[in-house]
Design an enzyme around this catalytic site. Sequence first.
Site, PDB file in Angstrom:
ATOM      1  N   SER A  51       0.986   4.770  -1.761  1.00 52.95           N
ATOM      2  CA  SER A  51      -0.433   5.019  -2.002  1.00 52.95           C
ATOM      3  C   SER A  51      -1.259   4.698  -0.766  1.00 52.95           C
ATOM      4  CB  SER A  51      -0.889   4.134  -3.178  1.00 52.95           C
ATOM      5  OG  SER A  51      -2.291   4.164  -3.307  1.00 52.95           O
ATOM      6  N   LEU A  99     -11.950   8.219 -11.781  1.00 57.12           N
ATOM      7  CA  LEU A  99     -13.184   8.988 -11.845  1.00 57.12           C
ATOM      8  C   LEU A  99     -13.045  10.289 -12.622  1.00 57.12           C
ATOM      9  CD1 LEU A  99     -16.147   9.397 -10.875  1.00 57.12           C
ATOM     10  CD2 LEU A  99     -15.192  10.582  -8.880  1.00 57.12           C
ATOM     11  N   LYS A 120       3.091  -1.858  -3.614  1.00 53.10           N
ATOM     12  CA  LYS A 120       3.396  -0.649  -2.839  1.00 53.10           C
ATOM     13  C   LYS A 120       3.789  -1.045  -1.407  1.00 53.10           C
ATOM     14  CE  LYS A 120       2.821   2.355  -6.042  1.00 53.10           C
ATOM     15  NZ  LYS A 120       4.026   3.042  -6.581  1.00 53.10           N
ATOM     16  N   LYS A 170       0.289   1.130 -12.579  1.00 53.77           N
ATOM     17  CA  LYS A 170      -0.562   1.590 -11.475  1.00 53.77           C
ATOM     18  C   LYS A 170      -2.051   1.332 -11.679  1.00 53.77           C
ATOM     19  CE  LYS A 170      -1.748   6.025 -13.172  1.00 53.77           C
ATOM     20  NZ  LYS A 170      -3.128   6.410 -12.918  1.00 53.77           N
ATOM     21  N   TYR A 197      -1.281  -4.660  -7.433  1.00 52.72           N
ATOM     22  CA  TYR A 197      -0.758  -3.288  -7.474  1.00 52.72           C
ATOM     23  C   TYR A 197      -0.517  -2.793  -6.049  1.00 52.72           C
ATOM     24  CZ  TYR A 197      -0.895   1.715  -7.111  1.00 52.72           C
ATOM     25  OH  TYR A 197      -0.610   2.998  -6.736  1.00 52.72           O
TER      26      TYR A 197
END
Length: 337
Positions: free
Chosen positions: A125, A200, A154, A85, A150
Amino acid sequence: MKILVTGGLGFIGSHTVVELQNEGFEVVIIDNLSNTTEKVIDGIVAITGKKPIFEKMDLRDKADVKDFFARHSDVSGVIHFAASKAVGESVENPLLYYENNINTLVYLLQELSQKPEAQFIFSSSCTVYGQAEEMPITEDASVQPAISPYGNTKQIGEEIIRDTAKVTNVNAILLRYFNPIGSHPSAEIGELPIGVPQNLVPFITQTGMGLREKLSVFGDDYPTIDGTCIRDYIHVVDLAKAHVVALQRLIGNKNEQKVETFNVGTGTGSTVLEVINTFEKVSGKKLPYQIVGRREGDVITAYANTDKANNVLGWKAQSTLEDGLASAWKWEQKIRS
Ligand code: WQD
């Protein structure tokens, strides 16, 4: 009922195993331990008192997948987390992502489609939307061409599931996550720090602990309230609960289509600077950071329209950004103690 959770020792997977056990499900985990450790099981047991069945296995081995379903013929519900991921890594090594994220999905569906009925919950996602035109983002927002392998896995994964459900007894729910953060309030499980954090919040908590000198803020010249990007940060326990609600929906045959899609977010957007300020408030720490250039591939703004999740799925996020950051900070302090 016995439910298979692939990637069940990972960050979101382990929190979902806890919520499944809390709802009385028996859980069997498949994990290849490529991005986690078996010790996570101890954390799950510490919270629920129940030890899930664990099989170390790589879903890229088709024969092993077939053998698993022969040995666990009573498994018809699967929550599928196991995948690579990291957006940046996927650009560098696309074939690793196509093999690990697509082949494994095909092998799982080949087994499930042999069953008289099967429930499949897929970890998708918000990245599939790219930079959506309208905020908040609804499920019928157009899916943009993926900006990373990535994200492409999905999108392709969703299509494979739709095509399979059309002609088999597989029913599926696609959960499009926004930005998962935080950890279980017990601090027994959380986001394992492996390498330099790409995301983050773990970078912030490691900086708060002095493990990182300072946070680099990737750009403050975006057209937003303070120039930094906006995201929808959802507490991982809320996210985990959404999986259980989705699974129960399929088991109860409450789904209105063979494949349903839900955005799983809080519906609130926060800028990077707002996240920093909130972290400083909950931790009492001053966070050293510097503004640097934009990061390739970042969208400016992404936050969820949660009407469908709230009103159709019957799930709503309960925790705030503050709760998420406070739990992430508690976890970081615990694992460094
Ligand atoms: C959030 C914001 C950065 C790190 C990714 C994937 C998504 C999902 C979640 C897997 C952005 C900024 C970040 C840093 C920063 N992953 N930032 N300094 O990119 O929204 O989503 O992770 O499912 O699919 O795309 O999350 O946490 O990397 O970034 O300024 O050191 O924080 O620019 O605006 P992102 P993130």
